[in-house]
Every structure is written in C-alpha cells, then in structure tokens.
Scaffold this motif. Sequence first.
Motif, PDB file in Angstrom:
ATOM      1  N   ASP A 164      63.491 -20.135  20.493  1.00 35.07           N
ATOM      2  CA  ASP A 164      62.758 -19.430  19.440  1.00 35.07           C
ATOM      3  C   ASP A 164      62.980 -20.098  18.082  1.00 35.07           C
ATOM      4  OD1 ASP A 164      62.168 -17.680  21.477  1.00 35.07           O
ATOM      5  OD2 ASP A 164      63.584 -16.145  20.829  1.00 35.07           O
ATOM      6  N   SER A 222      57.546 -17.383  19.087  1.00 36.18           N
ATOM      7  CA  SER A 222      58.103 -16.872  20.342  1.00 36.18           C
ATOM      8  C   SER A 222      59.211 -15.866  20.084  1.00 36.18           C
ATOM      9  CB  SER A 222      58.641 -18.026  21.201  1.00 36.18           C
ATOM     10  OG  SER A 222      59.779 -18.611  20.587  1.00 36.18           O
ATOM     11  N   THR A 249      60.817 -15.080  27.756  1.00 37.95           N
ATOM     12  CA  THR A 249      60.391 -15.652  26.483  1.00 37.95           C
ATOM     13  C   THR A 249      58.877 -15.578  26.399  1.00 37.95           C
ATOM     14  OG1 THR A 249      62.271 -17.176  26.370  1.00 37.95           O
ATOM     15  CG2 THR A 249      60.354 -17.702  25.019  1.00 37.95           C
ATOM     16  N   THR A 282      57.250  -9.109  20.588  1.00 42.66           N
ATOM     17  CA  THR A 282      56.935 -10.441  20.076  1.00 42.66           C
ATOM     18  C   THR A 282      55.885 -10.358  18.976  1.00 42.66           C
ATOM     19  OG1 THR A 282      57.399 -11.375  22.262  1.00 42.66           O
ATOM     20  CG2 THR A 282      56.234 -12.786  20.704  1.00 42.66           C
TER      21      THR A 282
END
Length: 303
Positions: A164, A222, A249, A282
């Motif tokens: 990320d 992400s 993810t 997210t």
Amino acid sequence: MGLPNESGDLLSKMDSDASRRLFPLRFYESHLSISTRPDGRPLKSAREAFVGPGDVASADGSAMTKIGSTTMLAAIKMEIMTPSADKPDEGSIAVEFYMPPICSPLVRPGRPAEIAPVISKQLYDTIMSSGMIDLKELSLISGKAAWMVYLDIYCLDADGALFDAALYSAAAAFSFLQIPVVSLSEEGRLTIIPEEGNGNKSDKDVVNKGKRKLTISSLPFSLTCGLHKNYILPDPTSEEETLMETFVTVVLNSSGHLVSLYKPGGPVLAQTSTIQDCIALTRQRMTDLQKSLDEAITEMKVD
C-alpha cells in the motif's frame, strides 16, 4: 505519597510488555475484545498517511510517503530508448522495489528480501492494469525514440502494509514527475537537455518545448486488510501481520472502480460480504489518500 501508584503503573506496564512478548496472540485479542488495537486505533481505522516530494536531485520525479511508521522513497529516472518494432509508438516502464537492511531487523545484509521481487511485480501489474499511464504519451519519434521510465522504490522503514505504501509513493512520484526537454541533433540523435541549458537550443532543435507533466488518467490506491476470526483489520502493522494468516489487498482507481483483488494464501473466504467490506474500507481510504496527494501537489505549485 505518589510512590505506590507509580510503582503500580510500572508493574502494570511491565506485565503488559511481558504479555506482549510471551503471549502475543492473547495480548492482541484482549485489545480486539474491547474494540481497539494495540497502537490505539479503532478496529477499522487505517493509520495516518503523509506524502511530499522526495527531493532527489538526480531524479525527474520523486516522492516520500509514510503510512504510520512505514516509509517509502520513490524516484523516477527517464532515459531515451528505441521502441520495440511491434509497439513503435509506445514507451516503457520498469519497476523495482528495494528493501535495504536498514528498513527492518528481519532483512539481513547481503540477502535480498524475499518479498521484494513479489512487490515489484505486483506494483508493475497494478500500474499497467490501472490505466494510470498511457504508454503512447511516452513516444518521442514514432519507431525511433521513446521514453524508458525507471521507477525505483526504496523501503526505509517496514512496519506493515508495504505494498500500500509503495503504491502510494509510486502514484505520488508520477504525479510530481516532470518530463525532461529533449533536443534533436543534425545527425538525428536525441539528447536530454539539462535544465540550465534550455536557453541554448533553437526551437527547431527541441522536440518537446519545456518540461511538462505526465497526463495521468486515473491513480490507483490500495488497502490491505488483515482478517482475524470475525474481524477485518485494515492497514495492519508488521506486528499484526505476524499474527494473521489471511490478507486481502484491494486496489481501486480514482473513480472508485475495482482494479485488482489480491489474496495471497490463507483459508478460502466463506462470505462474499467480507470482500465487500474490504472494498468499502478501501473507498474510504482512497478518499483520504487522494486528498493528501492533492494538497501536496497544490503546495508544490505554490512553491
């Protein structure tokens, strides 16, 4: 008069530190049971993020990002290349992710971190599949010259959610990137003009007049979520990552559309609602990261 309380507080802290080392899972779950995490965050909160220019003088674009303690430095260097015969109007991008020993006690000197090439490939795949960069914009002269973009990302402090933070630094570096000025010699050779030498070339020599920004259609963001029992824990620290066996993810673009979903190992997810919850988290995270990046870009323009 205060000694008994101070002694009790010290003993309580010692008991807590000992429990954390000796029984880490029990220590962690004791926090989850009261809807908090060991670093003080609510269960579904990500850590604070920072982004700014990397100030790498030799780079055409650079960025420094932090997510909690996890720190990344991304730098972009552009070189002129001959495009491939099957794609004469496109440039190319190469991505490398590095984990020097200073980033973590788990990384040994002389031994490349095993996760580094995995993150390198994941970053490249994400950048290309997100549509962030139009490779045709990297073309200089069809069939003869195009830009080769080298993106290097260095992990300076590894405290979880490495992908990320690396992706965020990549998005920032491309946002800060300035494409160099290129001149065409009488022999037909293209060369990059140093910034201090821009005034020495006539307009007919210059292929692209003045440094310019790269057009970015959609930035990818992400969020990695650790799954533990019935808990969804976004943006895990390295300590939390050692206690979980399942991670998801999610990568979204600036429009909130799903770019990719990555789940390395762990048990099969029985409920689709878990994925939906991760995507919703997210989207919330993407809004915060985009806002921070927009503010950093605005500050650069003011300066």
